[in-house]
Motif scaffolding. Structure first.
Motif, PDB file in Angstrom:
ATOM      1  N   VAL A 131       0.838  -1.201   0.000  1.00  0.00           N
ATOM      2  CA  VAL A 131       0.000   0.000   0.000  1.00  0.00           C
ATOM      3  C   VAL A 131       0.877   1.256   0.000  1.00  0.00           C
ATOM      4  O   VAL A 131       0.640   2.213  -0.747  1.00  0.00           O
ATOM      5  CB  VAL A 131      -0.934  -0.035   1.243  1.00  0.00           C
ATOM      6  N   LYS A 132       1.930   1.240   0.816  1.00  0.00           N
ATOM      7  CA  LYS A 132       2.824   2.413   0.898  1.00  0.00           C
ATOM      8  C   LYS A 132       3.576   2.625  -0.416  1.00  0.00           C
ATOM      9  O   LYS A 132       3.759   3.754  -0.860  1.00  0.00           O
ATOM     10  CB  LYS A 132       3.815   2.235   2.055  1.00  0.00           C
ATOM     11  N   GLU A 133       3.982   1.519  -1.020  1.00  0.00           N
ATOM     12  CA  GLU A 133       4.718   1.628  -2.277  1.00  0.00           C
ATOM     13  C   GLU A 133       3.831   2.250  -3.357  1.00  0.00           C
ATOM     14  O   GLU A 133       4.253   3.148  -4.081  1.00  0.00           O
ATOM     15  CB  GLU A 133       5.190   0.235  -2.704  1.00  0.00           C
ATOM     16  N   ILE A 134       2.588   1.777  -3.425  1.00  0.00           N
ATOM     17  CA  ILE A 134       1.653   2.308  -4.424  1.00  0.00           C
ATOM     18  C   ILE A 134       1.403   3.789  -4.165  1.00  0.00           C
ATOM     19  O   ILE A 134       1.499   4.621  -5.072  1.00  0.00           O
ATOM     20  CB  ILE A 134       0.317   1.515  -4.403  1.00  0.00           C
ATOM     21  N   ALA A 135       1.119   4.124  -2.888  1.00  0.00           N
ATOM     22  CA  ALA A 135       0.810   5.515  -2.549  1.00  0.00           C
ATOM     23  C   ALA A 135       2.012   6.428  -2.792  1.00  0.00           C
ATOM     24  O   ALA A 135       1.857   7.569  -3.235  1.00  0.00           O
ATOM     25  CB  ALA A 135       0.369   5.607  -1.089  1.00  0.00           C
ATOM     26  N   SER A 136       3.207   5.923  -2.550  1.00  0.00           N
ATOM     27  CA  SER A 136       4.405   6.760  -2.704  1.00  0.00           C
ATOM     28  C   SER A 136       4.629   7.146  -4.157  1.00  0.00           C
ATOM     29  O   SER A 136       5.298   8.131  -4.457  1.00  0.00           O
ATOM     30  CB  SER A 136       5.631   6.036  -2.151  1.00  0.00           C
ATOM     31  N   MET A 137       4.051   6.336  -5.071  1.00  0.00           N
ATOM     32  CA  MET A 137       4.225   6.646  -6.489  1.00  0.00           C
ATOM     33  C   MET A 137       2.951   7.211  -7.107  1.00  0.00           C
ATOM     34  O   MET A 137       2.756   7.178  -8.304  1.00  0.00           O
ATOM     35  CB  MET A 137       4.707   5.402  -7.221  1.00  0.00           C
ATOM     36  N   GLY A 138       2.065   7.672  -6.221  1.00  0.00           N
ATOM     37  CA  GLY A 138       0.865   8.349  -6.690  1.00  0.00           C
ATOM     38  C   GLY A 138      -0.233   7.418  -7.177  1.00  0.00           C
ATOM     39  O   GLY A 138      -1.183   7.859  -7.827  1.00  0.00           O
ATOM     40  N   GLY A 139      -0.122   6.126  -6.893  1.00  0.00           N
ATOM     41  CA  GLY A 139      -1.140   5.173  -7.338  1.00  0.00           C
ATOM     42  C   GLY A 139      -2.360   5.170  -6.429  1.00  0.00           C
ATOM     43  O   GLY A 139      -2.318   5.714  -5.318  1.00  0.00           O
ATOM     44  N   THR A 141      -4.974   3.539  -3.964  1.00  0.00           N
ATOM     45  CA  THR A 141      -5.018   2.458  -2.970  1.00  0.00           C
ATOM     46  C   THR A 141      -6.467   2.096  -2.606  1.00  0.00           C
ATOM     47  O   THR A 141      -6.713   1.485  -1.572  1.00  0.00           O
ATOM     48  CB  THR A 141      -4.221   2.846  -1.700  1.00  0.00           C
ATOM     49  N   GLY A 142      -7.390   2.490  -3.456  1.00  0.00           N
ATOM     50  CA  GLY A 142      -8.813   2.209  -3.236  1.00  0.00           C
ATOM     51  C   GLY A 142      -9.069   0.713  -3.071  1.00  0.00           C
ATOM     52  O   GLY A 142      -8.511  -0.095  -3.803  1.00  0.00           O
ATOM     53  N   GLY A 143      -9.867   0.362  -2.074  1.00  0.00           N
ATOM     54  CA  GLY A 143     -10.206  -1.041  -1.831  1.00  0.00           C
ATOM     55  C   GLY A 143      -9.149  -1.765  -1.004  1.00  0.00           C
ATOM     56  O   GLY A 143      -9.350  -2.903  -0.598  1.00  0.00           O
ATOM     57  N   MET A 144      -8.015  -1.114  -0.793  1.00  0.00           N
ATOM     58  CA  MET A 144      -6.937  -1.756  -0.020  1.00  0.00           C
ATOM     59  C   MET A 144      -6.929  -1.292   1.426  1.00  0.00           C
ATOM     60  O   MET A 144      -6.521  -2.013   2.329  1.00  0.00           O
ATOM     61  CB  MET A 144      -5.568  -1.422  -0.637  1.00  0.00           C
ATOM     62  N   VAL A 145      -7.329  -0.046   1.625  1.00  0.00           N
ATOM     63  CA  VAL A 145      -7.395   0.548   2.973  1.00  0.00           C
ATOM     64  C   VAL A 145      -8.703   1.337   3.072  1.00  0.00           C
ATOM     65  O   VAL A 145      -9.285   1.689   2.042  1.00  0.00           O
ATOM     66  CB  VAL A 145      -6.198   1.512   3.243  1.00  0.00           C
ATOM     67  N   VAL A 147     -11.201   4.478   3.237  1.00  0.00           N
ATOM     68  CA  VAL A 147     -11.092   5.727   2.481  1.00  0.00           C
ATOM     69  C   VAL A 147     -10.285   6.797   3.234  1.00  0.00           C
ATOM     70  O   VAL A 147      -9.446   7.492   2.648  1.00  0.00           O
ATOM     71  CB  VAL A 147     -12.514   6.255   2.139  1.00  0.00           C
ATOM     72  N   ALA A 148     -10.515   6.904   4.541  1.00  0.00           N
ATOM     73  CA  ALA A 148      -9.818   7.923   5.331  1.00  0.00           C
ATOM     74  C   ALA A 148      -8.301   7.692   5.320  1.00  0.00           C
ATOM     75  O   ALA A 148      -7.518   8.647   5.366  1.00  0.00           O
ATOM     76  CB  ALA A 148     -10.339   7.907   6.764  1.00  0.00           C
ATOM     77  N   ILE A 149      -7.910   6.435   5.229  1.00  0.00           N
ATOM     78  CA  ILE A 149      -6.469   6.120   5.213  1.00  0.00           C
ATOM     79  C   ILE A 149      -5.871   6.391   3.829  1.00  0.00           C
ATOM     80  O   ILE A 149      -4.731   6.836   3.710  1.00  0.00           O
ATOM     81  CB  ILE A 149      -6.205   4.672   5.700  1.00  0.00           C
ATOM     82  N   GLU A 150      -6.688   6.180   2.780  1.00  0.00           N
ATOM     83  CA  GLU A 150      -6.246   6.534   1.418  1.00  0.00           C
ATOM     84  C   GLU A 150      -5.822   7.999   1.418  1.00  0.00           C
ATOM     85  O   GLU A 150      -4.775   8.369   0.894  1.00  0.00           O
ATOM     86  CB  GLU A 150      -7.427   6.423   0.441  1.00  0.00           C
ATOM     87  N   GLU A 151      -6.656   8.817   2.037  1.00  0.00           N
ATOM     88  CA  GLU A 151      -6.434  10.257   2.084  1.00  0.00           C
ATOM     89  C   GLU A 151      -5.167  10.578   2.903  1.00  0.00           C
ATOM     90  O   GLU A 151      -4.344  11.397   2.512  1.00  0.00           O
ATOM     91  CB  GLU A 151      -7.682  10.924   2.689  1.00  0.00           C
ATOM     92  N   ARG A 152      -5.021   9.918   4.035  1.00  0.00           N
ATOM     93  CA  ARG A 152      -3.839  10.141   4.880  1.00  0.00           C
ATOM     94  C   ARG A 152      -2.552   9.789   4.132  1.00  0.00           C
ATOM     95  O   ARG A 152      -1.538  10.469   4.252  1.00  0.00           O
ATOM     96  CB  ARG A 152      -3.913   9.270   6.130  1.00  0.00           C
ATOM     97  N   LEU A 153      -2.623   8.706   3.356  1.00  0.00           N
ATOM     98  CA  LEU A 153      -1.444   8.278   2.596  1.00  0.00           C
ATOM     99  C   LEU A 153      -1.095   9.318   1.530  1.00  0.00           C
ATOM    100  O   LEU A 153       0.066   9.659   1.334  1.00  0.00           O
ATOM    101  CB  LEU A 153      -1.719   6.930   1.919  1.00  0.00           C
ATOM    102  N   ARG A 154      -2.142   9.830   0.902  1.00  0.00           N
ATOM    103  CA  ARG A 154      -1.943  10.829  -0.155  1.00  0.00           C
ATOM    104  C   ARG A 154      -1.261  12.058   0.430  1.00  0.00           C
ATOM    105  O   ARG A 154      -0.268  12.550  -0.085  1.00  0.00           O
ATOM    106  CB  ARG A 154      -3.308  11.193  -0.770  1.00  0.00           C
ATOM    107  N   ILE A 155      -1.776  12.512   1.568  1.00  0.00           N
ATOM    108  CA  ILE A 155      -1.226  13.703   2.227  1.00  0.00           C
ATOM    109  C   ILE A 155       0.219  13.451   2.673  1.00  0.00           C
ATOM    110  O   ILE A 155       1.105  14.271   2.473  1.00  0.00           O
ATOM    111  CB  ILE A 155      -2.108  14.107   3.435  1.00  0.00           C
TER     112      ILE A 155
END
Ligand code: ADP
Length: 161
Positions: A131-139, A141-145, A147-155
């Motif tokens: 999840v972190k690898e995907i988020a770190s490259m702007g991918g 992460t829907g369905g993996m975490v 929604v609130a955590i998707e947002e936290r990862l993005r930020i």
């Protein structure tokens, strides 16, 4: 009372962890998610953030509690009268390490029984690191975490760019 602990780093908690917890909460009277502070892993999220995210994710489960701990899981279990330890198993590759951890915990605390819950197929390849690898490259992460955590990862990754 059957008290089970579910220890891990949860950096961050994923839908795979939540699935294991959901099932564990139906089997055991009380489940304590224990966020360990002393793993060798270099965590992306602070302990406070990790606890907050878990809190949000498990708030609908009345028999699930959250705690943090710096020390050995076997000692935590002893101190809290828990004799069951839950771990999730994904592919065969998890087994080697998990067997080693389970036997070590048993040696440290003989009354502690490790119980493995198999991953649900849709989460077979899901891990916090993926999840972190995907988020770190702007991918996405829907369905993996949640929604609130998707947002936290993005930020988190926006800030660190
Ligand atoms: P640790 O840092 O101790 O490896 P994690 O936070 O990565 O802990 O995971 C905690 C537990 O949840 C481990 O037992 C792990 O195998 C399990 N787990 C992680 N992801 C999944 C998943 N997708 N399906 C089932 N179990 C999982």
């Amino acid at each position: 009372m059957a008290i089970a602990i579910y220890p891990g780093s949860f950096d961050p908690i994923t839908n795979g962890h939540i699935d294991v917890l959901d099932r564990a909460s139906k089997i055991f009277e009380r489940v304590i998610v224990v966020v360990l502070a002393n793993t060798s892993k270099n965590c992306l999220f602070s302990m406070e953030d990790r606890l907050e995210m878990i809190e949000e994710a498990v708030k609908s489960y009345p028999n699930v509690a959250i705690d943090s701990y710096r020390g050995l899981t076997a000692h935590y279990a002893e101190q809290h009268g828990a004799n069951l330890l839950i771990r999730g198993l994904r592919a065969v590759s998890d087994f080697d390490a998990e067997l080693r951890i389970a036997l070590t915990n048993k040696k440290l605390n003989p009354s502690l029984e490790t119980i493995f819950l198999m991953t649900s197929p849709e989460y077979l390849f899901l891990s916090s690191s993926t999840v972190k690898e995907i988020a770190s490259m702007g991918g996405c992460t829907g369905g993996m975490v949640p929604v609130a955590i998707e947002e936290r990862l993005r930020i988190k990754y926006q800030r660190e760019e």
